[in-house]
Write a protein that holds these residues in place. Structure first.
Motif, short mmCIF file in Angstrom:
data_model
loop_
_atom_site.label_atom_id
_atom_site.label_comp_id
_atom_site.label_asym_id
_atom_site.label_seq_id
_atom_site.Cartn_x
_atom_site.Cartn_y
_atom_site.Cartn_z
N PRO A 353 13.20 16.49 15.58
CA PRO A 353 12.43 17.19 14.53
C PRO A 353 11.11 17.74 15.02
N LEU A 354 10.42 16.97 15.87
CA LEU A 354 9.13 17.45 16.39
C LEU A 354 9.31 18.63 17.34
N LEU A 355 10.41 18.62 18.09
CA LEU A 355 10.66 19.75 18.99
C LEU A 355 10.96 21.01 18.19
N ILE A 356 11.68 20.86 17.08
CA ILE A 356 11.94 22.02 16.20
C ILE A 356 10.62 22.56 15.65
N ILE A 357 9.74 21.64 15.27
CA ILE A 357 8.44 22.07 14.75
C ILE A 357 7.64 22.80 15.83
N GLN A 358 7.81 22.38 17.10
CA GLN A 358 7.14 23.09 18.20
C GLN A 358 7.58 24.55 18.24
N TYR A 359 8.89 24.79 18.07
CA TYR A 359 9.39 26.18 18.10
C TYR A 359 8.86 26.97 16.90
N THR A 360 8.92 26.37 15.70
CA THR A 360 8.45 27.11 14.52
C THR A 360 6.94 27.34 14.58
N SER A 361 6.20 26.38 15.18
CA SER A 361 4.74 26.56 15.30
C SER A 361 4.42 27.70 16.26
#
Length: 438
Positions: A353-361
């Motif tokens: 989940p945090l890696l996905i947030i990295q992409y969206t950020s």
């Protein structure tokens, strides 16, 4: 038949004649009438007072708001289209609240009437108050937060969405001019008018490349360094970890400004002290050629973001039991097989989940793009810079060229893309759908 049973008989006859349909119709005619029909007099009177107070207080405002959002004004210089749009959105929110209240009121009257027809007797006022308080307590606590959320998140979102369907720009700016509804014209222009189309395709392509490459690099570098720093053969691990996390200690905008000075084409130390003495020539055009500026941006973003991922991966690596690796050694697994079968699944399960947030950020990473070179250098035939991503282009359209409607249209596209990507990826993430399983 006992005396008690005889006394209850008239009540049962009355209960059989009590109609849920009548209670529902009365509640539709006026909130609270159904409750009074159910002999819940205090609740019914409270509902009637609430409805009358709402109508008296907001009737004029809602009328103005609905007229405003429909017409956006009729007299230039008198009607302010944006204010009318805001009044209209607030009116719609108020109507939504009123409808929700009305639906709950009708359902309550119908449900109570059905219970009465089955022989249920209404409790005392205090009993009803206690029962309602127990059920409503969680909503009483979360209600203020929900209202705040609506006016700080939902209202700006609705305003931006509606703005995308207007012609609000520098030449149609109230109060001197009226703003008009234009339907999907902004989206059509974005895909058909050559200037907008070329700019959109260029900026959108670079946004995708920027998101994928910069984020992947920072993840790979963070993971690589975390594995190295956690290798049992490495000594002075605390010192190494401290040094690797140091870039995180410096505020991001300070690092970006320092990098902008270091890579300046004219006086930057990279060209003046390294590139030109070693290779001659005029140095690398880091900030004046879009290709080199993009490479520099990816390098800077990798530098800025890898410490967080390094710390994250290090924590996960230290939580993996050494028994897993010992069992793999007994089975004769190679280093790559242990990484692929043990280390990587554990890391992805815990951090996906945090890696996905990295992409969206990174998709909306405005700071590094704007602070390094303002989205530049300029490109012929486009109204965005050579390294602008969608969010920095929206900023320029809003604050530099005052093209608010087109900026809102692009923001809407960004919101849809990020939302769809995040929802799909989160739904595919094991840590969200397989709790407790690897």
């Amino acid at each position: 038949m006992t005396q008690t049973e005889k006394s209850k008989e008239p009540k049962r006859k009355n209960a059989k004649t009590h109609s849920a349909t009548t209670a529902m119709i009365l509640s539709i005619l006026l909130a609270g009438l159904g409750q009074i029909y159910n002999k819940q007099y205090i609740k019914g009177i409270s509902f009637i007072i609430l409805e009358i107070a709402f109508i008296v207080t907001f009737a004029d405002f809602i009328g103005l708001g609905l007229w405003g959002i429909t017409t956006l004004g009729t007299i230039a210089g008198v009607d302010h289209s944006i204010f009318l749009l805001v009044y209209g959105i607030i009116s719609i929110i108020l109507i939504a609240f009123a409808l929700l209240f009305y639906i709950l009121n009708v359902r309550d009257a119908k449900k109570q009437a059905q219970l009465i027809s089955q022989g249920w007797e209404a409790t005392t006022v205090m009993g009803a108050f206690r029962a309602s308080y127990d059920k409503a307590f969680p909503y009483l606590l979360t209600g203020p937060g929900l209202i705040l959320l609506i006016f700080t998140v939902v209202f700006p979102l609705l305003f931006a969405i509606t703005l995308a369907f207007t012609n609000y720009d520098l030449y149609n700016s109230p109060p001197r001019h009226l703003v008009q509804w234009v339907g999907f014209d902004n989206f059509v222009n974005l895909l058909t008018v050559p200037l907008w189309k070329n700019t959109f395709v260029s900026v959108f392509s670079w946004t995708i490349i920027w998101t994928l490459v910069a984020t992947s690099f920072q993840i790979v570098l963070g993971l690589f360094l975390a594995i190295l720093a956690n290798d049992p053969r490495v000594k002075f691990k605390k010192l190494i970890r401290t040094i690797l996390i140091l870039p995180w200690a410096v505020p991001g905008f300070v690092s970006i400004l320092i990098f902008a000075a270091m890579f300046n084409d004219q006086f930057g130390t990279i060209n003046r002290d390294i590139i030109i003495p070693l290779f001659g020539g005029d140095g690398v055009p880091w900030l004046t050629d879009p290709f080199y500026t993009k490479i520099l941006l990816i390098m800077i973003q990798t530098w800025l973001a890898y410490p967080f991922l390094f710390a994250l991966f290090s924590g996960v690596l230290q939580s993996i039991s050494s028994e897993w690796y010992e069992a793999a050694d007994v089975d004769g697994a190679s280093r790559w097989q242990k990484f692929r079968g043990i280390t990587l699944p554990h890391i992805l399960f815990a951090t996906a989940p945090l890696l996905i947030i990295q992409y969206t950020s990174n998709f909306n990473n405005f700071n590094v793009i704007y602070l390094l070179n303002g989205g530049g250098p300029a490109v012929k035939g486009q109204n965005a810079g050579g390294t602008d991503i969608l969010i920095s282009w929206v900023y320029k359209l809003t604050f530099e060229t005052n093209n608010y409607s087109m900026a809102a249209a692009i923001s809407l596209i960004i919101g849809i893309l990020v939302s769809v990507f995040a929802i799909l990826q989160f739904r595919r993430t094991s840590s969200f759908k397989e709790e407790g399983k690897m």
